[in-house]
Design a protein around this motif. Structure first.
Motif, short mmCIF file in Angstrom:
data_model
loop_
_atom_site.label_atom_id
_atom_site.label_comp_id
_atom_site.label_asym_id
_atom_site.label_seq_id
_atom_site.Cartn_x
_atom_site.Cartn_y
_atom_site.Cartn_z
N HIS A 16 0.68 -0.72 0.05
CA HIS A 16 -0.28 -0.23 0.47
C HIS A 16 1.16 1.55 0.00
O HIS A 16 0.27 2.32 -0.56
CB HIS A 16 -1.57 -0.13 0.96
N ALA A 20 1.06 4.19 -2.80
CA ALA A 20 0.54 5.33 -2.30
C ALA A 20 1.59 6.78 -2.85
O ALA A 20 1.75 7.92 -2.64
CB ALA A 20 0.02 5.67 -0.95
N GLU A 21 3.09 6.62 -2.30
CA GLU A 21 3.87 6.56 -2.16
C GLU A 21 4.96 7.12 -3.15
O GLU A 21 5.58 7.99 -3.45
CB GLU A 21 4.35 7.00 -0.91
N PRO A 23 5.28 5.15 -6.26
CA PRO A 23 3.85 4.64 -7.90
C PRO A 23 5.21 3.86 -8.87
O PRO A 23 5.08 3.29 -9.93
CB PRO A 23 2.98 5.04 -7.99
N ALA A 54 -6.62 -0.81 -5.42
CA ALA A 54 -6.09 -0.10 -5.57
C ALA A 54 -5.18 0.40 -7.37
O ALA A 54 -4.77 1.57 -7.31
CB ALA A 54 -4.79 0.63 -4.41
#
Length: 294
Positions: A16, A20-21, A23, A54
């Motif tokens: 995750h 999110a940070e 990619p 996601a």
């Protein structure tokens, strides 16, 4: 056991965070996903599914392949899978010969993969066969009119054309008189005036539908020289779109050949493809040729 659960939780948390940070670190995320999906376990499969929520739809195809390869089919099919992931998982399992409950047909209604059968079609689970002997007979030169390009014929090589260096030629010829499969030979094909056969060196071989499908599926699923293809589930769809376009919707009663040539169009490498279909009734010839280069 607690350590095992902690490992799964840590990997999921890392996944995750990467999405999110970071990619751009796709290789690292791929490794995390492989570690989770590659070992059977309900907690691992569930973590992969949560991560997949996601992901962009096209990336989900790889996730489905990893789950189908690493997790028990029955457990996967019992999970509450998001529609796109579920559709891809189902057809990855079909390609592996796993039984899929008929109820999935209604669950996939309206999805692009929903029209595909839940059991393998001819040739889908077969490896490409060894090449048959070259046809040396001249064959009949038909009266042929190039009418149209079959719309979905190039579906199997879409990524070759859009994401790599590939090119393709697809055409349909209406014949002035019915042609028998036994009358197709070198001159028959050469007389069509195909760009991909400009020059000399046509190599023509008899084939069957179950021999052509693995070629089209491999091209669609694996891609060309510089792309990653469409994956197993969508590769299945693309291969059958090409077959239907070449066969005018009815593969039964068609005759098939494969071909390439020693010229400047074909490279005679891994990424060469040539398929010829004599449609049922003998009044139409359809062609798909594609090549890519590294």
């Amino acid at each position: 056991m607690d350590g095992w659960v902690d490992e799964v939780a840590r990997l999921e948390e890392l996944g995750h965070a990467l999405l999110a940070e970071f990619p751009h670190l796709t290789g690292l995320f791929d490794r995390v996903e492989q570690l989770l999906a590659g070992t059977p376990g309900a907690d691992r499969a569930a973590a992969v599914v949560r991560l997949a929520r996601a992901l962009p739809p096209k990336r989900v195809r790889r996730t489905a392949a990893l789950l189908a390869a690493g997790q028990p089919a029955r457990a996967l099919l019992a999970m509450d899978l998001p529609l796109e992931l579920g559709a891809c998982v189902v057809h990855e399992l079909v390609l592996r010969g796993e039984p899929v409950p008929a109820g999935w047909r209604s669950r996939l209604a309206g999805h692009p993969l929903g029209a595909l059968p839940l059991e393998p079609l001819p040739g889908e689970r077969a490896a490409p066969r060894a090449r048959t002997a070259l046809i040396t007979a001249a064959g009949v030169v038909p009266s042929a009119t190039r009418r149209t390009t079959p719309g979905d014929a190039t579906a199997a090589v879409t990524t070759w054309l859009t994401e790599s260096n590939g090119r393709a030629e697809a055409a349909v010829f209406t014949l002035g008189a019915p042609l028998a499969a036994a009358d197709v030979g070198i001159r028959t094909v050469e007389s069509l005036g195909l760009e991909c056969l400009a020059g000399n060196g046509l190599a023509l071989r008899a084939a069957t539908l179950s021999g052509v499908v693995p070629l089209l599926f491999g091209a669609a699923a694996n891609g060309g020289a510089y792309d990653h293809g469409q994956g197993g589930a969508y590769g299945r769809l693309a291969a059958w779109r090409s077959v239907k376009a070449l066969a005018d919707g009815v593969a039964e009663g068609c005759a098939w050949w494969t071909f390439d040539a020693a010229n400047d169009w074909f490279r005679r490498r891994e990424w060469d493809l040539g398929v010829l279909c004599l449609r049922a009734g003998g009044r139409g010839l359809a062609v798909l040729a594609a090549t890519d280069e590294d």
